[in-house]
Design an enzyme around this catalytic site. Structure first.
Site, PDB file in Angstrom:
ATOM      1  N   LYS A  33       0.786  -1.237   0.000  1.00 18.76           N
ATOM      2  CA  LYS A  33       0.000   0.000   0.000  1.00 18.76           C
ATOM      3  C   LYS A  33       0.823   1.296   0.000  1.00 18.76           C
ATOM      4  O   LYS A  33       0.531   2.224   0.758  1.00 18.76           O
ATOM      5  CB  LYS A  33      -0.902   0.040   1.238  1.00 18.76           C
ATOM      6  CG  LYS A  33      -1.934  -1.050   1.285  1.00 18.76           C
ATOM      7  CD  LYS A  33      -2.772  -0.982   2.519  1.00 18.76           C
ATOM      8  CE  LYS A  33      -2.007  -1.393   3.749  1.00 18.76           C
ATOM      9  NZ  LYS A  33      -2.857  -1.677   4.908  1.00 18.76           N
ATOM     10  N   ASP A  92      -5.219  -5.130  11.005  1.00 19.09           N
ATOM     11  CA  ASP A  92      -6.532  -4.463  11.050  1.00 19.09           C
ATOM     12  C   ASP A  92      -7.697  -5.441  10.863  1.00 19.09           C
ATOM     13  O   ASP A  92      -8.791  -5.241  11.401  1.00 19.09           O
ATOM     14  CB  ASP A  92      -6.626  -3.300  10.045  1.00 19.09           C
ATOM     15  CG  ASP A  92      -6.210  -3.669   8.628  1.00 19.09           C
ATOM     16  OD1 ASP A  92      -5.783  -4.813   8.411  1.00 19.09           O
ATOM     17  OD2 ASP A  92      -6.321  -2.804   7.728  1.00 19.09           O
TER      18      ASP A  92
HETATM   19  C1  BGC Z   1      -1.938  -5.572   4.006  1.00 14.15           C
HETATM   20  C2  BGC Z   1      -2.766  -6.247   5.065  1.00 14.15           C
HETATM   21  C3  BGC Z   1      -3.896  -5.341   5.491  1.00 14.15           C
HETATM   22  C4  BGC Z   1      -4.684  -4.891   4.290  1.00 14.15           C
HETATM   23  C5  BGC Z   1      -5.808  -3.953   4.648  1.00 14.15           C
HETATM   24  C6  BGC Z   1      -2.814  -5.098   2.870  1.00 14.15           C
HETATM   25  O1  BGC Z   1      -2.052  -4.360   1.952  1.00 14.15           O
HETATM   26  O2  BGC Z   1      -0.963  -6.450   3.499  1.00 14.15           O
HETATM   27  O3  BGC Z   1      -1.985  -6.599   6.176  1.00 14.15           O
HETATM   28  O4  BGC Z   1      -4.725  -6.047   6.369  1.00 14.15           O
HETATM   29  O5  BGC Z   1      -3.828  -4.235   3.375  1.00 14.15           O
HETATM   30  O6  BGC Z   1      -5.365  -2.837   5.316  1.00 14.15           O
END
Ligand code: BGC
Length: 526
Positions: A212, A247
């Site tokens: 992200k 989360d």
């Molecule tokens: C992450 C997860 C997270 C999800 C939602 C993903 O990019 O790898 O750990 O739960 O995003 O936030």
């Protein structure tokens, strides 16, 4: 009787009656036609797109969008692949190579509402970073104060030490504001860290990869709880990080607090991921004890589904383009087809494609340069625009017009608006169906007769039809003997983390000598 009535009426009255009846009939017809026309116009995509003034262009537009369509059969096939990938993640033999990591979280059960205490929580994982102070009163009562801080882009991709220092500074500022900085109490702190982590206990977790838009140096393979605690100690802040949760886990916890049939936590926001309660006998990678409760929450990290090429057949040239120009090419393939970080960009790429093939914005050919900037720039079409465009019903397109004007298309035509809405609908529907199919795998796997999934994330919260589209496809994909429910989770990232931290702290304090977090987590039991 009616004839009798007519014969008794004077001639003028009869004419007037006939006229009135005829008038009524015509009015009804006109109204009926108008209502029907309105209904047709308000109907989803196909009817709108068919109204294009250049009907021959419709087929060409549909052809471009066909690549986004995924049939039920294809979804069922994808579910089989996901199930195989999940099993690979759970097996000690294949875990290392597996794309879907299926990390055990060391959280063994759900809260029961009697948890009490005051804890701090940090929530890092999306576009914002939050600090929270949470009071759990027991009896399912929770009080919460929080503050949102911005993580500058330069910090998201800079030195890891700097990131954790920034988190500690925000924590200090928040504690100061809440008058708890110099209170002499050491506050337990729960850390919601929403990135893939290999957990070794509840309070130790190694980051396996950034996702992200984050890519800070010096953090991958490190224990992030340790990095956070070092930054906290460096500042002399009186707080101890006692637990780390994803989360999804926070979301499951917060939802289960109110609804004990909750067995899944799902995030559909900047990123996407799901966790669920799994029986220990199916977790080959489990290295803890097998005492009751014989279950553990698994963080699937399903965003990485497809990183080994197994979703190639479902990807479009737009997905490939998004991936290539991302900061983590080849990674988070499933996430890139679904989540909010990428959805607007997929729409932008399709709009550009149609424009370059002269299928869209036909009246604006002379003014390309006016909107080049927004449309030709990465990130120029926000995911929130997709939600805005899709809230338009009918033919006025007031929201769509506003969005198009925002990206530089002045006075868009009816066709322009209809086509852009059609694109948005196709892209978000595909995302909802993929997420729905993923969720169906988890629900069928859990196999209980009543299952609630707690869901959170901006995409799910704000998109007008994401939930509906998910549920529609899940009705076909979930086993018929299972009743499922999607419940919007109320601030799981904060509250859920606090619940875990609260229990961890209580037992830690109670049994400082022998505290082992694996045992602690079992106390999240009724
Ligand atoms: C992450 C997860 C997270 C999800 C939602 C993903 O990019 O790898 O750990 O739960 O995003 O936030």
């Amino acid at each position: 009787m009616s004839l009798d009535l007519v014969s008794t009426l004077p001639y003028d009255s009869i004419t007037s009656l006939v006229r009135k009846a005829a008038y009524g009939l015509v009015t009804t017809c006109i109204l009926g036609t108008a209502v029907y026309a309105g209904y047709r116009v308000a109907l989803p995509e196909k009817h709108l797109i068919k109204r294009h003034r250049h009907p021959e262009l419709n087929d060409q537009i549909e052809k471009v969008l066909d690549s986004l369509k995924i049939s039920d059969e294809q979804l069922i096939h994808m579910m089989h692949i996901l199930e195989e990938e999940m099993n690979a993640g759970l097996s000690p033999v294949t875990h290392k190579k597996a794309s879907v990591k299926m990390f055990p979280t060391y959280v063994r059960n759900i809260p029961n509402g009697t948890e009490v205490g005051q804890v701090l929580a940090l929530d890092l994982g999306g576009t914002n970073f939050r600090v929270l102070l949470i009071d759990l009163h027991g009896n399912s009562k929770i009080e919460l104060t929080s503050k949102i801080f911005v993580i500058p882009q330069s910090t998201m991709i800079g030195d890891g030490k700097h990131l954790f220092r920034h988190l500690a500074e925000c924590l200090e500022e928040f504690m100061q504001k809440e008058n708890i900085l110099n209170s002499g109490t050491c506050y337990p702190l729960g850390f919601t860290f929403s990135f893939p982590c290999q957990q070794e206990s509840l309070a130790s977790a190694r980051l396996t990869a950034w996702t992200k838009g984050f890519s800070c140096s010096g953090v991958v393979n490190e224990d992030v709880v340790k990095l956070l605690q070092e930054a906290i100690n460096e500042k002399g802040i009186n707080a101890k990080c006692v637990s780390l949760v994803n989360d999804t886990v926070g979301t499951l916890m917060a939802c289960a607090y109110k609804d004990p049939s909750t067995a899944i936590g799902l995030i559909l926001g900047t990123g996407t991921n799901a966790c669920y309660i799994e029986s220990l006998d199916r977790v080959g990678t489990w290295n803890g004890d097998y005492n009751e409760p014989k279950q553990v929450i698994i963080n699937t990290e399903w965003g990485a589904f497809g990183d080994n090429g197994r979703l190639k057949h479902l990807r479009t040239k737009y997905d490939e383009e998004i991936d290539i120009s991302s900061i983590n090419p080849g990674k988070q393939i499933f996430e890139k087809m679904i989540s909010g970080m990428y959805m607007g960009e997929i729409v932008r790429l399709i709009i550009l494609d149609l424009l370059q093939h002269e299928l869209l914005f036909l009246g604006h050919r002379d003014t390309y340069s006016d909107y080049k900037a927004a449309l030709y720039n990465r990130g120029g079409f926000y995911t929130k625009f997709v939600s805005t465009v899709e809230t338009d019903e009918g033919i006025k397109f007031s929201n769509t017009r506003r969005v198009l004007e925002d990206i530089g298309i002045q006075n868009p035509t009816y066709d322009d608006c209809a086509i852009v809405q059609h694109i948005c609908r196709q892209v978000s529907k595909r995302a909802a169906r993929l997420a729905g199919a993923g969720l169906a795998v988890l629900i069928n796997r859990i196999g209980k007769s009543n299952i609630t999934a707690g869901v959170d994330g901006s995409l799910y919260r704000f998109h007008p039809r994401f939930k509906r589209n998910m549920e529609r496809c899940m009705e076909t994909l979930v086993n018929k003997d299972i009743k499922f429910k999607l419940t919007l989770s109320d601030d799981g990232s904060g509250k859920g983390a606090a619940m875990v931290a609260c229990v961890a702290e209580r037992i830690f304090e109670h049994d400082k000598e022998t505290a082992d977090y694996e045992t602690l987590t079992k106390s999240l039991i009724n």
